[in-house]
Design a protein around this motif. Structure first.
Motif, PDB file in Angstrom:
ATOM      1  N   GLN A  19       0.827  -1.202   0.000  1.00 33.36           N
ATOM      2  CA  GLN A  19       0.000   0.000   0.000  1.00 33.36           C
ATOM      3  C   GLN A  19       0.864   1.255   0.000  1.00 33.36           C
ATOM      4  O   GLN A  19       0.585   2.214  -0.738  1.00 33.36           O
ATOM      5  CB  GLN A  19      -0.927  -0.005   1.214  1.00 33.36           C
ATOM      6  N   ARG A  20       1.915   1.255   0.831  1.00 33.93           N
ATOM      7  CA  ARG A  20       2.809   2.426   0.884  1.00 33.93           C
ATOM      8  C   ARG A  20       3.513   2.622  -0.447  1.00 33.93           C
ATOM      9  O   ARG A  20       3.601   3.750  -0.959  1.00 33.93           O
ATOM     10  CB  ARG A  20       3.848   2.258   2.002  1.00 33.93           C
ATOM     11  N   PHE A  21       4.035   1.547  -1.013  1.00 31.51           N
ATOM     12  CA  PHE A  21       4.739   1.638  -2.290  1.00 31.51           C
ATOM     13  C   PHE A  21       3.831   2.235  -3.358  1.00 31.51           C
ATOM     14  O   PHE A  21       4.234   3.130  -4.113  1.00 31.51           O
ATOM     15  CB  PHE A  21       5.216   0.246  -2.720  1.00 31.51           C
ATOM     16  N   THR A  22       2.592   1.767  -3.411  1.00 28.19           N
ATOM     17  CA  THR A  22       1.646   2.223  -4.431  1.00 28.19           C
ATOM     18  C   THR A  22       1.246   3.673  -4.205  1.00 28.19           C
ATOM     19  O   THR A  22       1.113   4.450  -5.164  1.00 28.19           O
ATOM     20  CB  THR A  22       0.410   1.310  -4.449  1.00 28.19           C
ATOM     21  N   ALA A  23       1.071   4.064  -2.949  1.00 28.48           N
ATOM     22  CA  ALA A  23       0.681   5.447  -2.636  1.00 28.48           C
ATOM     23  C   ALA A  23       1.800   6.435  -2.958  1.00 28.48           C
ATOM     24  O   ALA A  23       1.535   7.587  -3.323  1.00 28.48           O
ATOM     25  CB  ALA A  23       0.300   5.548  -1.166  1.00 28.48           C
ATOM     26  N   GLU A  24       3.047   5.987  -2.832  1.00 30.00           N
ATOM     27  CA  GLU A  24       4.181   6.900  -2.984  1.00 30.00           C
ATOM     28  C   GLU A  24       4.782   6.909  -4.387  1.00 30.00           C
ATOM     29  O   GLU A  24       5.590   7.780  -4.702  1.00 30.00           O
ATOM     30  CB  GLU A  24       5.268   6.519  -1.969  1.00 30.00           C
ATOM     31  N   ASP A  26       5.268   7.314  -8.512  1.00 31.62           N
ATOM     32  CA  ASP A  26       4.832   8.277  -9.518  1.00 31.62           C
ATOM     33  C   ASP A  26       5.051   7.668 -10.889  1.00 31.62           C
ATOM     34  O   ASP A  26       5.377   6.477 -11.016  1.00 31.62           O
ATOM     35  CB  ASP A  26       5.546   9.620  -9.361  1.00 31.62           C
ATOM     36  N   GLU A  27       4.884   8.479 -11.931  1.00 25.27           N
ATOM     37  CA  GLU A  27       4.940   7.931 -13.286  1.00 25.27           C
ATOM     38  C   GLU A  27       6.327   7.423 -13.668  1.00 25.27           C
ATOM     39  O   GLU A  27       6.488   6.707 -14.668  1.00 25.27           O
ATOM     40  CB  GLU A  27       4.471   8.985 -14.307  1.00 25.27           C
ATOM     41  N   ASN A  28       7.350   7.768 -12.889  1.00 28.99           N
ATOM     42  CA  ASN A  28       8.705   7.328 -13.188  1.00 28.99           C
ATOM     43  C   ASN A  28       9.155   6.135 -12.337  1.00 28.99           C
ATOM     44  O   ASN A  28      10.255   5.618 -12.530  1.00 28.99           O
ATOM     45  CB  ASN A  28       9.693   8.487 -12.980  1.00 28.99           C
ATOM     46  N   THR A  29       8.314   5.713 -11.415  1.00 26.82           N
ATOM     47  CA  THR A  29       8.684   4.610 -10.527  1.00 26.82           C
ATOM     48  C   THR A  29       8.670   3.294 -11.290  1.00 26.82           C
ATOM     49  O   THR A  29       7.690   2.969 -11.969  1.00 26.82           O
ATOM     50  CB  THR A  29       7.701   4.505  -9.344  1.00 26.82           C
ATOM     51  N   ALA A  30       9.762   2.541 -11.192  1.00 26.82           N
ATOM     52  CA  ALA A  30       9.832   1.246 -11.864  1.00 26.82           C
ATOM     53  C   ALA A  30       8.836   0.267 -11.238  1.00 26.82           C
ATOM     54  O   ALA A  30       8.523   0.345 -10.047  1.00 26.82           O
ATOM     55  CB  ALA A  30      11.246   0.677 -11.759  1.00 26.82           C
ATOM     56  N   ASP A  31       8.328  -0.632 -12.060  1.00 27.94           N
ATOM     57  CA  ASP A  31       7.462  -1.691 -11.560  1.00 27.94           C
ATOM     58  C   ASP A  31       8.292  -2.694 -10.755  1.00 27.94           C
ATOM     59  O   ASP A  31       9.515  -2.788 -10.920  1.00 27.94           O
ATOM     60  CB  ASP A  31       6.782  -2.421 -12.723  1.00 27.94           C
ATOM     61  N   GLU A  32       7.626  -3.452  -9.907  1.00 26.38           N
ATOM     62  CA  GLU A  32       8.313  -4.451  -9.094  1.00 26.38           C
ATOM     63  C   GLU A  32       7.473  -5.722  -8.992  1.00 26.38           C
ATOM     64  O   GLU A  32       6.242  -5.676  -9.080  1.00 26.38           O
ATOM     65  CB  GLU A  32       8.611  -3.926  -7.680  1.00 26.38           C
ATOM     66  N   ILE A  33       8.149  -6.841  -8.795  1.00 22.68           N
ATOM     67  CA  ILE A  33       7.526  -8.107  -8.419  1.00 22.68           C
ATOM     68  C   ILE A  33       8.113  -8.497  -7.071  1.00 22.68           C
ATOM     69  O   ILE A  33       9.329  -8.531  -6.913  1.00 22.68           O
ATOM     70  CB  ILE A  33       7.798  -9.217  -9.453  1.00 22.68           C
ATOM     71  N   TRP A  34       7.240  -8.768  -6.111  1.00 24.23           N
ATOM     72  CA  TRP A  34       7.685  -9.214  -4.787  1.00 24.23           C
ATOM     73  C   TRP A  34       7.375 -10.696  -4.664  1.00 24.23           C
ATOM     74  O   TRP A  34       6.223 -11.125  -4.836  1.00 24.23           O
ATOM     75  CB  TRP A  34       6.967  -8.444  -3.684  1.00 24.23           C
TER      76      TRP A  34
END
Length: 208
Positions: A19-24, A26-34
């Protein structure tokens, strides 16, 4: 980025981090797989009906914000949480879910389960079991501000009896299986790596 969480990792801790990662982002944030393995826990989706919890016993129950009904997470199951920007990937959620299922189907094929498939009206991935289909992977996604979190749960080699305490994904009597039931001996780590590669390929993630 593909992030490997310590095994096991508390469900609520990982959920709040998503939730924190998604809220923070922006359009430049790389995608992630956890890639995560949880201690035993039942989770109820946003529309989850308590009557599908039949006998939770001592296993904790967490009401979460993903889609879907009730499911079980525990040791021997891979959680692949997909944190991606749908808008940037030019994808709608229905297509992304379809591609996530396909990534799982292709992962299972790598390990010899070549008849894995979808089931009409019942999201997830299934394999033949006798004269019916049994569920081997469940999914639930949340979209916030055009970005996803939660993801896919793939049963590798796990104790399946906790599924008897629920109607898995809201379906009474649904059989649940794991890869080990079909003779697959690959490790959790190996399957997790294969699954993350397939998700990256199918879903169009932009990783670092």
């Amino acid at each position: 980025m593909i992030r490997h969480w310590p095994r096991p990792s508390d469900y609520r801790t990982v959920w709040e981090a998503m939730q924190r990662f998604t809220a923070e982002r922006d359009e430049n944030t790389a995608d992630e797989i956890w890639l995560v393995e949880h201690p035993p826990v039942y989770t109820l989706g946003q529309a989850g009906k308590p009557e599908h919890l039949l006998n939770p016993g001592n296993i904790p129950v967490v009401q979460t914000d993903r889609g879907g009904q009730v499911t079980y997470h525990g040791p021997g199951q891979i959680m692949a949480y997909v944190l991606m920007d749908l808008k940037r990937a030019n994808r709608f959620i229905k297509a992304m879910v379809n591609q996530l299922e396909q990534a799982t189907i292709d992962t299972l094929a790598v390990y010899g389960l070549k008849k894995a498939c979808r089931k009409e009206g019942a999201p997830g991935v299934y394999v033949p079991s006798g004269h019916d289909l049994a569920k081997i992977a469940a999914l639930g996604i949340k979209v916030r501000n055009g970005c996803t979190y939660h993801g896919m749960a793939l049963n590798v080699a796990m104790e399946l009896s906790p599924f008897n305490g629920i109607n898995p994904c809201g379906y009474a009597g649904l059989q649940t299986v794991c890869m080990a039931d079909y003779g697959v001996t690959a490790s959790w780590e190996e399957v997790a790596q294969t699954l993350s590669e397939q998700i990256t390929r199918h879903c169009g993630l932009q990783l670092d």
